[in-house]
Design a protein around this motif. Structure first.
Motif, short mmCIF file in Angstrom:
data_model
loop_
_atom_site.label_atom_id
_atom_site.label_comp_id
_atom_site.label_asym_id
_atom_site.label_seq_id
_atom_site.Cartn_x
_atom_site.Cartn_y
_atom_site.Cartn_z
N CYS A 1 47.29 28.57 51.57
CA CYS A 1 46.08 28.84 52.34
C CYS A 1 44.84 28.44 51.55
O CYS A 1 43.94 27.75 52.06
CB CYS A 1 46.03 30.32 52.72
N THR B 1 50.01 32.31 50.71
CA THR B 1 48.61 32.62 50.39
C THR B 1 48.01 31.55 49.49
O THR B 1 46.85 31.14 49.67
CB THR B 1 48.52 34.00 49.72
N ALA C 1 46.77 38.55 51.09
CA ALA C 1 46.66 37.71 52.29
C ALA C 1 45.94 38.46 53.41
O ALA C 1 45.16 37.86 54.16
CB ALA C 1 48.05 37.27 52.76
N CYS D 1 47.85 31.96 56.03
CA CYS D 1 47.37 33.25 55.56
C CYS D 1 47.90 34.37 56.47
O CYS D 1 48.34 35.42 55.99
CB CYS D 1 45.84 33.25 55.56
N ALA E 1 51.55 35.22 55.78
CA ALA E 1 51.72 36.11 54.63
C ALA E 1 51.24 37.52 54.95
O ALA E 1 51.85 38.51 54.53
CB ALA E 1 50.96 35.56 53.42
#
Length: 319
Positions: free
Chosen positions: A223, A220, A254, A243, A246
């Motif tokens: 991301c 995350t 996430a 993302c 997760a």
């Protein structure tokens, strides 16, 4: 005497021993008298190969006998048996007693577990200062989990003065031995410049390492870096991929972030149904920001969209 006759005689002797209450464990122990390592070996073998609870109980009894004779590996093993309730009734106080006994005899894993029990207050009153002492003993001998836990104490200032530099040192020790949680925590300190100068590029490398190892929090974080183009080249499509990696692990932050990406069409094709489905999954996790956002969003969606999203969220939850 023939071979057959000898086997018959041995069988008769064993039968007599059993009749007198001197079953296998009794004569095995007698044969191994003053040899605790042999008693332990037999007990550990009985536990690992147990085909019934009775064998596990008897194996635990032999392990305890070896532990009482001062054999360190047996003391450590016995402590884990009491922790799990395997072959003995679960008893954290007894576990602490035997972890401490083994630790005082020099067992590094036992030192870590003594620290962990003191840290958690399990089987003993919580004592973070005492935990730090035992974690330090194990960490100084290269125990990765002890280094990580000691890093947490220094980062929080729990039982020791708060010291981000020592926290980073211990996270780095643990990360060097493959501890992914330590790698992630070190990335956070490096990014924030706690205990060291800020170094976004070094932090990004650490986040990538932890993300590639499958840690949802790191995925995350990566991301976000890819969305913002911070210390890495901006790449919304890759960001969405991390993302999602997760989110499918059930990590609520996430899931909510992925919902926003589908809502905006950022890195993925815009899809309101899919966006709301991921938001619902975060809501199921009890994630407060998702709950708050849902209250304001749902009244603005059509009934059809809401129903489709609910059905999709069920499918996503099963994957």
């Amino acid at each position: 005497m023939t071979s057959k006759a000898k086997r018959f005689a041995v069988a008769i002797c064993l039968a007599v021993l059993v009749t007198l209450g001197l079953g296998p464990s009794a004569w095995l122990t007698a044969a191994a008298k003053e040899r605790p390592e042999e008693i332990y070996r037999k007990g550990a073998s009985m536990i690992s190969e147990a085909t019934s609870p009775a064998f596990q109980v008897e194996g635990a009894r032999l392990v305890e006998e070896a532990a009482r004779l001062g054999f360190r590996p047996a003391q450590l093993h016995l402590a884990t048996l009491y922790t799990k309730g395997a072959g003995v009734a679960q008893d954290f106080e007894q576990a602490h007693r035997w972890f401490l006994e083994a630790a005082e005899r020099g067992s590094i894993p036992a030192a870590y577990y003594v620290g962990l029990q003191l840290d958690l207050g399990r089987g003993v009153a919580r004592d973070s200062r005492g935990a730090a002492k035992w974690y330090t003993r194990a960490a100084d001998k290269g125990h990765a989990d002890a280094s990580f836990q000691l890093g947490l104490l220094y980062e929080k200032g729990d039982g020791v003065p708060q010291d981000f530099k020592k926290a980073a040192l211990n996270y780095r020790r643990a990360a060097g031995k493959g501890d992914i949680s330590a790698t992630y925590n070190l990335a956070l300190l490096t990014e924030a410049g706690r205990g060291m100068p800020k170094d976004p590029a070094a932090a990004a490398k650490l986040f990538i390492k932890a993300a590639q190892a499958g840690m949802a929090e790191a995925q995350t974080a990566l991301c976000e870096l890819l969305l913002e183009g911070k210390s890495v080249e901006r790449d919304p499509k890759s960001a969405a991929g991390w993302c999602r990696a997760a989110a499918v692990q059930g990590y609520a932050p996430a899931q909510m972030r992925l919902a926003s990406l589908f809502g905006q069409g950022l890195g993925v094709a815009k899809d309101i149904v899919r966006a709301y489905a991921w938001l619902l999954l975060a809501v199921r996790r009890g994630y407060p920001p998702a709950l708050q956002f849902q209250r304001g969003l749902e009244p603005k969606l059509s009934r059809q969209t809401v129903e489709q999203a609910k059905a999709l969220s069920e499918t996503l939850a099963e994957k």
